[in-house]
Design a protein around this motif. Structure first.
Motif, short mmCIF file in Angstrom:
data_model
loop_
_atom_site.label_atom_id
_atom_site.label_comp_id
_atom_site.label_asym_id
_atom_site.label_seq_id
_atom_site.Cartn_x
_atom_site.Cartn_y
_atom_site.Cartn_z
N ALA A 46 0.70 -1.23 -0.06
CA ALA A 46 0.08 0.13 0.02
C ALA A 46 0.86 1.20 0.08
CB ALA A 46 -1.11 0.08 1.14
N LEU A 47 2.03 1.19 0.65
CA LEU A 47 2.89 2.37 0.56
C LEU A 47 3.41 2.84 -0.89
CD1 LEU A 47 4.57 4.34 2.56
CD2 LEU A 47 6.44 2.70 2.36
N ILE A 124 -8.38 -4.10 -0.95
CA ILE A 124 -9.48 -3.01 -0.38
C ILE A 124 -8.58 -1.76 -0.70
CG2 ILE A 124 -10.09 -2.09 1.94
CD1 ILE A 124 -10.43 -4.57 2.89
N ILE A 125 -7.14 -1.79 -0.64
CA ILE A 125 -6.57 -0.73 -0.86
C ILE A 125 -6.78 0.07 -2.18
CG2 ILE A 125 -4.29 0.69 -0.98
CD1 ILE A 125 -5.26 0.16 1.70
N LEU B 63 -3.85 4.78 6.85
CA LEU B 63 -3.77 4.75 5.19
C LEU B 63 -5.20 4.98 4.51
CD1 LEU B 63 -1.28 4.89 3.54
CD2 LEU B 63 -1.64 2.84 3.21
N ILE B 64 -6.05 4.33 5.10
CA ILE B 64 -7.53 4.30 4.48
C ILE B 64 -8.06 5.41 5.04
CG2 ILE B 64 -9.61 3.12 4.83
CD1 ILE B 64 -8.39 0.62 4.80
N ILE B 69 -9.97 10.86 3.33
CA ILE B 69 -9.53 12.55 3.32
C ILE B 69 -9.52 13.09 1.97
CG2 ILE B 69 -8.39 14.26 4.51
CD1 ILE B 69 -8.57 12.64 7.08
N LYS B 70 -8.38 12.45 1.40
CA LYS B 70 -8.19 13.01 0.11
C LYS B 70 -9.20 13.09 -0.93
CE LYS B 70 -4.39 11.95 -3.14
NZ LYS B 70 -3.30 11.19 -3.55
N LYS B 71 -10.14 11.84 -0.80
CA LYS B 71 -11.16 11.87 -1.64
C LYS B 71 -12.32 13.00 -1.52
CE LYS B 71 -10.05 8.22 -4.11
NZ LYS B 71 -9.69 8.36 -5.57
#
Lengths: 131, 77
Positions: A46-47, A124-125, B63-64, B69-71
Motif C-alpha cells: 500500500a505504501l 481494499i486499498i 492509510l485508509i 480524506i483525500k477523496k
C-alpha cells in the motif's frame, strides 16, 4: 509525491516486506503469525501504491492476479482443514521445539493465512484509491 | 509509572482527535492513540495483540483514513 518521500520509501518498502515475511515464517516460535504478517506485507504494497502511483504497484501484483491468488489460497485452506487429520497423521511430521523448519503443518497454515490476508487488504486499498 | 503516563497520553490524544477541526490532524492523533494502546498491551504481557494493534491501527487504518480524506474535504464544517 515529493522527492524525500519517494527516496525514503524506495528503501523502507523492501524492509517492511521482508519484516512481514519474517513474522509469517516465525509464527510458531515468536509472537505474531499469519494475520500481523499479512497486514505488514499489505502495508508495504500500500505504501508503494500511494507513493509511486497505482500503475507501479500493479506491476508487482495486479488486481486480477490478487483475486485469483486469494481464491486459490482460500480453496487450499478449505482442503487443508477438511483433510486435517490425514495430513497430521500421515504426511507431515510433528516438529521439535525451537527449530524453524520443523512444524510443517503450522508453517503451511501460517503461510496460507498470511497470503490470504495480504491479498484481501491490498484489494481494499486498490478499491479505495480508484474510488 | 510509565503505565500511568501512557494512560494519560491515550485519553489526551483521544480528546484531541475528537475536538480537532482539521481532519488530517485528527487522523494523526488517532494514530498516536493506537500506538499508546500497543505499548500498553506490551506492558500487560500480550505482545501478540500489541503487534496486531500496531500493524493494523497505526498502518492500514491510518492509510485508509488519509485516502478517504483525500477523496473528500479536509476541513470540518
Amino acid at each position: 509525491m515529493d522527492l524525500i518521500t519517494r527516496t525514503s520509501s524506495r528503501i523502507v518498502a523492501l524492509v517492511i516486506l521482508f519484516f512481514g515475511i519474517y513474522i509469517i515464517l516465525h509464527g510458531h516460535l515468536s509472537p505474531g503469525g499469519s494475520f500481523p504478517g499479512g497486514v505488514i506485507i499489505a502495508s508495504a504494497l500500500a505504501l508503494t501504491a500511494v507513493v509511486f502511483g497505482i500503475k507501479k504497484a500493479e506491476m508487482f501484483i495486479g488486481e486480477r492476479t490478487a483475486h485469483i491468488v486469494e481464491g486459490l489460497v482460500a480453496l487450499a485452506l478449505c482442503i487443508m482443514v477438511i483433510f486435517e487429520f490425514f495430513i497430521r497423521k500421515m504426511l507431515l511430521p510433528l516438529g521439535t521445539q525451537f527449530q524453524l523448519f520443523s512444524a510443517w503443518e503450522i508453517l503451511t497454515l501460517n503461510i496460507v493465512g498470511g497470503v490470504m490476508v495480504s491479498m484481501a487488504l491490498i484489494l481494499i486499498i486498490y478499491l479505495m484509491i480508484r474510488g | 509509572m510509565i503505565y500511568y503516563i501512557l494512560l494519560i497520553v491515550l485519553v489526551l490524544f483521544a480528546y484531541l482527535a475528537v475536538r480537532s477541526r482539521d481532519l488530517l490532524f485528527s487522523v494523526i492523533f488517532l494514530s498516536v492513540t493506537s500506538l499508546s494502546t500497543a505499548l500498553l498491551f506490551f506492558l500487560l504481557q500480550a505482545p501478540d495483540i500489541a503487534m496486531t494493534e500496531a500493524a493494523v491501527n497505526a498502518g492500514i487504518v491510518t492509510l485508509i483514513y488519509i485516502i478517504a480524506i483525500k477523496k473528500t474535504r479536509r476541513l470540518e464544517e
